[in-house]
Design an enzyme around this catalytic site. Structure first.
Site, short mmCIF file in Angstrom:
data_model
loop_
_atom_site.label_atom_id
_atom_site.label_comp_id
_atom_site.label_asym_id
_atom_site.label_seq_id
_atom_site.Cartn_x
_atom_site.Cartn_y
_atom_site.Cartn_z
CG ASP A 1 -2.95 8.03 7.30
OD1 ASP A 1 -3.48 7.20 7.27
OD2 ASP A 1 -3.00 8.87 6.61
CD GLU B 1 -2.92 -0.92 2.28
OE1 GLU B 1 -2.66 0.07 3.04
OE2 GLU B 1 -3.96 -2.11 2.57
#
Length: 288
Positions: free
Chosen positions: A69, A58
């Site tokens: 995040d 990824e």
């Protein structure tokens, strides 16, 4: 046949999971931010990941406001942006990676704004030409599928959707409708890298998802050790590790945040440990 397709017209993602099923083990997915801590070092890490045991990658598209995040991945994105990384640079890195690796699935992960600014049609065309296999765009819900998901799928570019502990059976069909490649199950609530993964609850969640889809189910968020990765690989089709990897990168940098001689070797060494854990995890034989 699009450039997102591998041998015999089978997508790299599908081919990878078929091969791993034949081996009787789950996948190890590794997240890194493109260009962290700089283009050259980031590319060396990227090229070394398959040899260190990563089954799929990824590749984070650095963004100024990565709201989903945690601090570690936010910092990795900021390091990459500071070093000059752009979306064009991300695709350039994928092309460089593909020059030596035609088999490892590559999924771009990030947010819609940079893609929108780049131009959706142009982005899809360039991503395919670079060798990208799929997208994870965390801020585009199913209600916005016409923006990117459907055009991407029409061109043969997979669109991987996130499912969470709060994605109930009413919502799940909408989440899974246009998902391709695999389902990414977010094992904990909140932002990445802020809690440990509860393996017992994940097992039940994966079983529930499997009742709704034939796609592989991979689990991410909260996996930091080879033991945790092994535990997830036993109950899911794959374990995805990101925060712990970018923390390893950060720990190797000098006091000004620049790469050192240890950055690539330390990062790939950490991934090897995760891979050993996943490869040592025996999965139950499928029911006849």
């Amino acid at each position: 046949m699009s450039d997102a397709r591998g041998k015999a017209g089978v997508s790299r993602i599908d081919a990878k999971f078929a091969a791993l099923r034949a081996e009787g083990r789950g996948a190890l997915g590794i997240f890194v931010s493109a260009g962290d801590p700089d283009f050259e070092t980031g590319l060396a890490i990227l090229k070394g990941l398959p040899g260190a045991g990563a089954d799929m990658i990824e590749f984070g598209m650095p963004f100024t406001d990565p709201m989903a995040d945690g601090p570690a991945i936010q910092e990795s994105s900021q390091r990459a942006l500071k070093a000059g990384m752009t979306l064009t640079g991300v695709l350039e890195m994928v092309r460089a990676f593909r020059a030596g690796d035609q088999d490892t699935p590559m999924i771009l992960m990030g947010y819609y704004n940079p893609i929108y600014s780049y131009g959706v049609d142009r982005f899809i065309e360039d991503a395919l030409a670079s060798g990208v296999d799929g997208l994870i765009v965390v801020d585009l819900p199913p209600e916005e599928d016409r923006e990117l998901c459907l055009p991407a799928l029409a061109r043969g570019l997979g669109f991987v959707r996130l499912a969470t502990p709060t994605t109930d059976d009413v919502r799940l069909p909408a989440v899974l409708k246009n998902t391709a490649g695999f389902v990414y199950y977010v094992s904990i609530m909140g932002i990445t890298g802020t809690a440990e993964v509860p393996t017992d609850l994940v097992t039940k969640a994966v079983e529930r998802l499997k009742r709704h889809t034939d796609l592989p189910v991979c689990v991410g968020f909260g996996i930091t050790t080879p033991e945790q990765a092994a535990g997830i690989a036993r109950c899911a089709d794959g374990a995805i590790v990101g925060t712990a990897v970018v923390k390893t990168i950060k720990a190797s940098l000098d006091h000004e945040g620049r790469a050192t001689e240890a950055t690539v070797s330390d990062t790939l060494g950490f991934v090897r440990g995760l891979a050993d854990g996943v490869r040592g995890a025996r999965r139950p034989a499928p029911h006849a």
